[in-house]
Enzyme design. Structure first.
Site, PDB file in Angstrom:
ATOM      1  N   GLU A  88       0.886  -1.171   0.000  1.00 15.97           N
ATOM      2  CA  GLU A  88       0.000   0.000   0.000  1.00 15.97           C
ATOM      3  C   GLU A  88       0.919   1.214   0.000  1.00 15.97           C
ATOM      4  O   GLU A  88       1.705   1.404   0.915  1.00 15.97           O
ATOM      5  CB  GLU A  88      -0.913  -0.036   1.228  1.00 15.97           C
ATOM      6  CG  GLU A  88      -2.174   0.810   1.064  1.00 15.97           C
ATOM      7  CD  GLU A  88      -1.917   2.285   1.329  1.00 15.97           C
ATOM      8  OE1 GLU A  88      -1.763   3.031   0.342  1.00 15.97           O
ATOM      9  OE2 GLU A  88      -1.868   2.673   2.489  1.00 15.97           O
ATOM     10  N   CYS A  99      -2.291   8.487   3.520  1.00 16.46           N
ATOM     11  CA  CYS A  99      -2.326   8.177   2.094  1.00 16.46           C
ATOM     12  C   CYS A  99      -3.703   8.463   1.518  1.00 16.46           C
ATOM     13  O   CYS A  99      -3.862   8.638   0.309  1.00 16.46           O
ATOM     14  CB  CYS A  99      -1.926   6.730   1.857  1.00 16.46           C
ATOM     15  SG  CYS A  99      -2.758   5.548   2.909  1.00 16.46           S
TER      16      CYS A  99
END
Length: 514
Positions: free
Chosen positions: A285, A319
């Site tokens: 990720e 993020c």
């Protein structure tokens, strides 16, 4: 078993909860500055080489000195994990799940302490730290329950005279490289997702937030995790990170962090080394450049609030943070004005003050990078709010808004990972979606609209792993909104979802003639 329900967030308007958080801060302050060992096979190993973990809101405050693993100690941890895998993989899934449930109960009892530690070590304001710990509890509860669903495999067909089974078996030794921004939740989730499926783990947490990771390993030990199943080995990427990714005995790598490091791991893991008899699996990720789209049929107050909250919560160091807003030209000026007003009243500063909603960025390198992007932004857009920073005591950057930004500008394309949002104008909803998709990433996005046709258009055409309607683009909840993104945002692992544990296992078919 009690049905899964996510851990509630703490109500800080309650005076008792505020006092409990303050007590948590005092408890953490009582053990600041200690030395912490590695943990390999249950053995505590102090090393001469240590990394100082400091408070990003107060550079003078030492959280702890954490031992750093050498290559030799990383190899010792690998050998321990290989040996332990032979017994841990055969432990009943019910036992493994019970360890997670016990760990969740321990963390729940110590929730204010762990939250306060995140405030100190990661610079998280109260609400963000509380949500981080709640998410960690959720991962423990959810993955334990998921393992109990998967323990008997999946049904397959049998014919007359034969009996067929499809079972999941663990992969082997996993290297877990966890990030600093969700220093509890993602560290805990990636670690226990690998453990509950029967793998053994080498945990290399982010160097800026190692103390909270050590405290979590202590929780797993208290909950009954056997020695050697998880090994705590902080260290530099250059000394042990590459070594472990390249190691022929590494079966999988679970990484959360920057695109630069993630793509490097993906490339290195693809190479087959001498003695390696499998293709390594990579769960990654890697970040995002996330957009909130506002059309001309939106609730504009909701739009402005969503942009500000998603952009500046935890100083934009997520993020999933909103770093771009694309607004229809009909309502553009009104939205920009309201975003400016909310941003200028947004409370930020020392995260130990429970009224502040944003604190510092994580370290000097992050501060310097964000301030450089703000200078770039001054050339690429119109500064509406913020634009200042102060790193004299901690690493503080004011929530910053740029308007009139071309969607192809650097501040609208590159991941800044700080409290900076770029606002652009679109002439139509279709153009807004095109602008939103025009990045290398595809993690989260949001659309603020009352138009059902626009919702369905975005559902089909807005290319992100997590898309939200009429809310901000941060705050996925385990079991409710499985999390992971497309394109350069990673491998779309969908953490906290029904497909996640299978990434740590492989399917085995057995067929018996009767």
């Amino acid at each position: 078993m009690i049905p899964y329900k996510h851990e509630p967030f703490t109500d800080f308007t309650n005076e008792g909860n505020r006092k409990a958080y303050e007590e948590g801060l005092k408890l953490v302050e009582s053990y600041l500055g200690q030395d912490y060992p590695l943990i390999i096979g249950g053995e505590r190993i102090m090393t001469d080489k240590k990394l100082a973990s400091i408070n990003p809101a107060n550079k003078e405050e030492l959280i702890g000195n954490v031992s750093q693993a050498s290559r030799e100690l990383a190899e010792k941890a690998m050998e321990t994990a290989i040996e332990t895998f032979e017994t841990w993989r055969k432990v009943k899934p019910e036992f493994r799940a019970d360890v997670l449930f016990k760990a969740a109960a321990i963390v729940r009892r110590r929730k204010f302490e762990f939250s306060a530690l995140l405030t100190k070590e990661a610079g998280k304001p109260w609400n963000e730290a509380d949500a981080d710990v709640a998410e960690g509890i959720d991962f423990l509860e959810y993955y334990g329950r998921q393992m109990l669903k998967l323990k008997d495999g999946m049904p397959v067909e049998s014919r007359a005279g034969e009996y067929n089974r499809f079972d999941y078996v663990p992969l082997g030794v996993g290297v877990v490289i966890s990030p600093w921004n969700f220093a509890f939740a993602i560290m805990a989730g990636t670690t226990v997702g690998a453990l509950v499926t029967g793998n053994t783990v080498l945990l290399k947490p982010a160097s800026t937030t190692t103390v909270v990771a050590y405290k979590f390993i202590e929780v797993l030990e208290e909950a009954g995790m056997p020695n050697g199943a998880v090994n705590f080995i902080p260290g530099s990427g250059s000394e042990i990170g590459d070594y472990l990714v390249d190691h022929p005995s590494t079966r999988f790598v679970s990484f959360t962090g920057s695109r630069e490091v993630g793509t490097r791991i993906f490339e290195r893991a693809a190479k087959v080394h001498d003695g390696q008899i499998w293709l390594k699996r990579v769960i990654a990720e890697m970040g995002g450049k996330d957009t909130i789209v506002v059309d001309n049929e939106a609730d504009l107050e909701l739009a402005a609030q969503s942009i500000v909250k998603s952009a500046f919560g935890f100083s934009g160091q997520k993020c999933s943070a909103c770093s771009r807003a694309i607004v229809h030209e009909d309502v553009y000026d009104e939205v920009v004005k309201r975003v400016e007003e909310i941003t200028k009243s947004f409370k930020w500063g020392n995260p130990e003050d429970g009224d502040n909603l944003a604190g510092p960025v994580i370290d000097q390198a992050a501060y310097d990078k964000v301030m450089e992007y703000i200078e770039i932004g001054r050339k690429e857009g119109r500064l509406v709010a913020g634009g200042t920073g102060d790193d004299s005591k901690g690493f503080f950057v004011a929530p910053t808004v740029f308007a009139d930004v071309d969607p192809t500008a650097r501040i609208s394309q590159e991941e800044i990972f700080g409290p900076v949002v770029a606002i652009s104008k679109a002439s139509s909803f279709t153009e807004a979606i095109e602008f939103a998709n025009d990045t290398d990433y595809g993690l989260t996005g949001a659309v603020i609209t009352k138009n059902r046709h626009h919702i369905e258009q975005a559902r089909e055409d807005f290319h992100v792993g997590n898309l939200y309607f009429n809310r901000g683009c941060t705050g996925a909840i385990v079991g409710y909104q499985p999390f992971g993104g497309f394109n350069m945002s990673g491998t779309d692992s969908k953490a906290g979802g029904p497909d996640y544990l299978q990434l740590h296992m492989q399917g085995k078919t057995t067929s018996e003639m009767l």
